[in-house]
Scaffold this motif. Structure first.
Motif, PDB file in Angstrom:
ATOM      1  N   LEU A 211     -15.639  73.165 -87.785  1.00 25.50           N
ATOM      2  CA  LEU A 211     -14.624  72.171 -87.854  1.00 25.50           C
ATOM      3  C   LEU A 211     -14.721  71.693 -89.364  1.00 25.50           C
ATOM      4  N   SER A 212     -13.473  71.427 -89.688  1.00 24.32           N
ATOM      5  CA  SER A 212     -13.248  70.900 -91.109  1.00 24.32           C
ATOM      6  C   SER A 212     -12.975  69.460 -91.201  1.00 24.32           C
ATOM      7  N   LEU A 213     -13.538  68.916 -92.268  1.00 30.38           N
ATOM      8  CA  LEU A 213     -13.151  67.462 -92.568  1.00 30.38           C
ATOM      9  C   LEU A 213     -12.248  67.382 -93.839  1.00 30.38           C
ATOM     10  N   ALA A 214     -11.331  66.338 -93.561  1.00 29.08           N
ATOM     11  CA  ALA A 214     -10.272  66.406 -94.909  1.00 29.08           C
ATOM     12  C   ALA A 214     -10.965  65.768 -96.172  1.00 29.08           C
ATOM     13  N   ALA A 215     -10.437  66.189 -96.966  1.00 27.74           N
ATOM     14  CA  ALA A 215     -11.066  65.861 -98.739  1.00 27.74           C
ATOM     15  C   ALA A 215     -11.129  64.254 -98.759  1.00 27.74           C
ATOM     16  N   THR A 216     -11.911  63.826 -99.372  1.00 23.35           N
ATOM     17  CA  THR A 216     -11.884  62.384 -99.453  1.00 23.35           C
ATOM     18  C   THR A 216     -13.103  62.205-100.836  1.00 23.35           C
ATOM     19  N   ASP A 217     -13.207  61.078-101.025  1.00 25.51           N
ATOM     20  CA  ASP A 217     -14.318  60.666-102.346  1.00 25.51           C
ATOM     21  C   ASP A 217     -15.629  61.081-101.994  1.00 25.51           C
ATOM     22  N   PRO A 218     -16.581  61.240-102.888  1.00 26.24           N
ATOM     23  CA  PRO A 218     -17.762  62.063-102.754  1.00 26.24           C
ATOM     24  C   PRO A 218     -18.718  61.003-101.691  1.00 26.24           C
ATOM     25  N   LEU A 219     -18.707  59.899-101.850  1.00 29.15           N
ATOM     26  CA  LEU A 219     -19.455  59.091-101.195  1.00 29.15           C
ATOM     27  C   LEU A 219     -18.960  58.909 -99.768  1.00 29.15           C
ATOM     28  N   THR A 220     -17.826  58.936 -99.538  1.00 28.59           N
ATOM     29  CA  THR A 220     -17.174  58.883 -98.190  1.00 28.59           C
ATOM     30  C   THR A 220     -17.400  60.167 -97.378  1.00 28.59           C
TER      31      THR A 220
END
Length: 461
Positions: A211-220
């Motif tokens: 499963l891949s998660l879309a890129a976001t800011d590091p903490l999120t």
């Protein structure tokens, strides 16, 4: 004007009323320990006005729990059973769990009894690193690829055999048919929980899914990696399945990497932008070079367990040797270029030496600190490698300056302690606790064969 405490209490009242109206009974406040294991406290939603301000009490000793839930008192500052900290939910991250409708979820931050920063809180480590990046004019995007094994539930608790819930073929739509309902639930629940999925597919190994998660800011990204675990496990439980996130559930199976894709930005510019030769600019090249220079120490944080070390086998796309390559899946640092179809801003660097036994906040802090140091120092990486150095002779690897990554806990510790950039990012106290549990795990594992260790930790993460 209201004080911060009054504002938090009022926000807690609003959230408590909204959650109760939706039928939510409890809020799960979660954090991750130094073994990558999620821990939590669950509070009634009616207590949110108080918990939003003062949190809930937890022992300081969670920082020195090892993977077997034993406590080591070998870390400076955590040598006794005395002490308490407050676990405070991050209110802006509260999510009602689609797969557990009576519960909501939020990441927690550990603070001192007077509300001040606690030196052993892992989420705060990443907050500091992100703040330092911002002060220097940088930002980062982070995306995760999460591999895991899906198995049938044992008929009796004593049965330790692994029965694959799907048997392939690898990457085939046919493979997911036996777990179709589970996969559909994961996708629906993830969307309802605010997780943006890139894709879900059958992976290379029997029983394996990615499963891949879309890129976001590091903490999120770190928070969402933890939320994704909760989402997947709830869906598996509802469908009579078991999921293992372990780096290597068994020696005979495929390893589970949690690959981290990062890009470094200055304003609207992706510093990693480039093509088949690698990053175009000196800053992107420096980011690659910084990570490559510090890779042994970074890997000690991003792939820190005995299972991690067992997974790092040549020829398994796990990244056993220290080098980088363009779209080379055997490389621990795989550069993914932009393209005419995807755009230049798609460019990123994938770290393959990463798995579920890493604390995601510490892992990203180490990774980003190493990469940005390379940018600041104008480092230049060696040429990318397109082959698999695992098939080369030792003298060929030596001539190319390619060495095997540390293969024992002691070697990882030596690499980590000797690296001023990664140790500074973690901080003295966090580093001390992290090393204490690594040594405790290694001492326990030394008396057992690898398969026994893998079996004991199979369901921990």
């Amino acid at each position: 004007m209201r004080t911060v405490t009054e504002e938090l209490r009022e926000r807690g009242r609003e959230l408590a009323a909204a959650l109760a109206a939706d039928g939510v009974a409890g809020l799960i406040v979660a954090w991750v320990d130094n073994n990558g294991i999620p821990r939590s406290r669950t509070v009634p939603v009616s207590t949110l006005p108080q918990v939003a301000v003062a949190g809930v009490g937890v022992t300081t000793l969670f920082a020195v729990f090892d993977t077997n839930d034993a406590i080591t008192f070998a870390a400076p500052g955590l040598g006794t059973a005395s002490g308490d900290v407050r676990l405070v939910p991050q209110l802006d991250r509260i999510t009602r769990l689609a797969g557990q409708p009576a519960f909501a979820w939020a990441p927690g931050k550990q603070v001192t009894a007077d509300g001040g920063p606690w030196a052993f809180d892992q989420r705060s480590v990443l907050e500091r690193v992100v703040a330092a990046l911002d002060a220097d004019g940088y930002s980062a995007l982070v995306g995760y690829e999460m591999e895991f094994g899906v198995y049938e539930q044992a008929q009796v608790p004593e049965d330790t055999a692994l029965l694959a819930a799907h048997s392939g073929p690898a990457y085939s739509p046919h493979a997911l048919l036996p777990i179709d309902d589970f996969v559909a639930a994961v996708m629906r629940d993830a969307e309802a929980n605010g997780l943006r999925l890139g894709q879900v597919h059958a992976e290379y190994g029997p029983a394996q899914v990615e499963l891949s998660l879309a890129a976001t800011d590091p903490l999120t990204a770190a928070d969402q990696q933890l939320l994704a675990r909760q989402t997947i496990l709830a869906a598996a439980e509802a469908h009579g399945l078991r999921v293992s996130f372990a780096p290597l559930p068994t020696l005979a199976g495929a390893g589970n990497g949690w690959h981290v894709h990062t890009s470094l930005w200055r304003g609207d510019e992706n510093l990693l932008a480039g093509g088949p030769e690698g990053p175009r600019g000196t800053a992107g090249a420096g980011y690659v070079a910084g990570l490559l220079r510090d890779l042994p120490a970074v890997a000690a944080v991003t792939a820190p367990s005995i299972g991690s070390l067992a997974r790092l086998r040549p020829g398994f796309f796990a990244g056993a040797f220290g080098f980088w390559g363009v779209e080379n899946r055997e490389a621990p640092l795989r550069y993914v270029p932009g393209s005419a179809l995807l755009g230049e801003d798609h460019a990123n660097l994938e770290l393959k030496v990463s798995d579920a036994s890493a604390n995601p906040y510490l892992a990203l802090a180490a990774l980003l600190s190493a990469g940005v140091a390379g940018v600041e120092e104008n480092l230049v990486p060696p040429p990318p490698v397109a082959q698999d150095p695992g098939t080369w002779k030792k003298k060929e690897r030596a001539a190319a300056g390619i060495a095997k990554l540390p293969g024992t806990q002691a070697e990882q510790e030596e690499a980590l302690v000797g690296n001023p950039r990664v140790t500074a990012a973690l901080g003295e106290e966090t580093l001390g606790a992290f090393l204490a549990v690594r040594r405790a795990d290694a001492a326990w594992a030394a008396e057992r064969d690898t398969e026994e260790v893998l079996a004991a930790w199979r369901w921990k993460y």
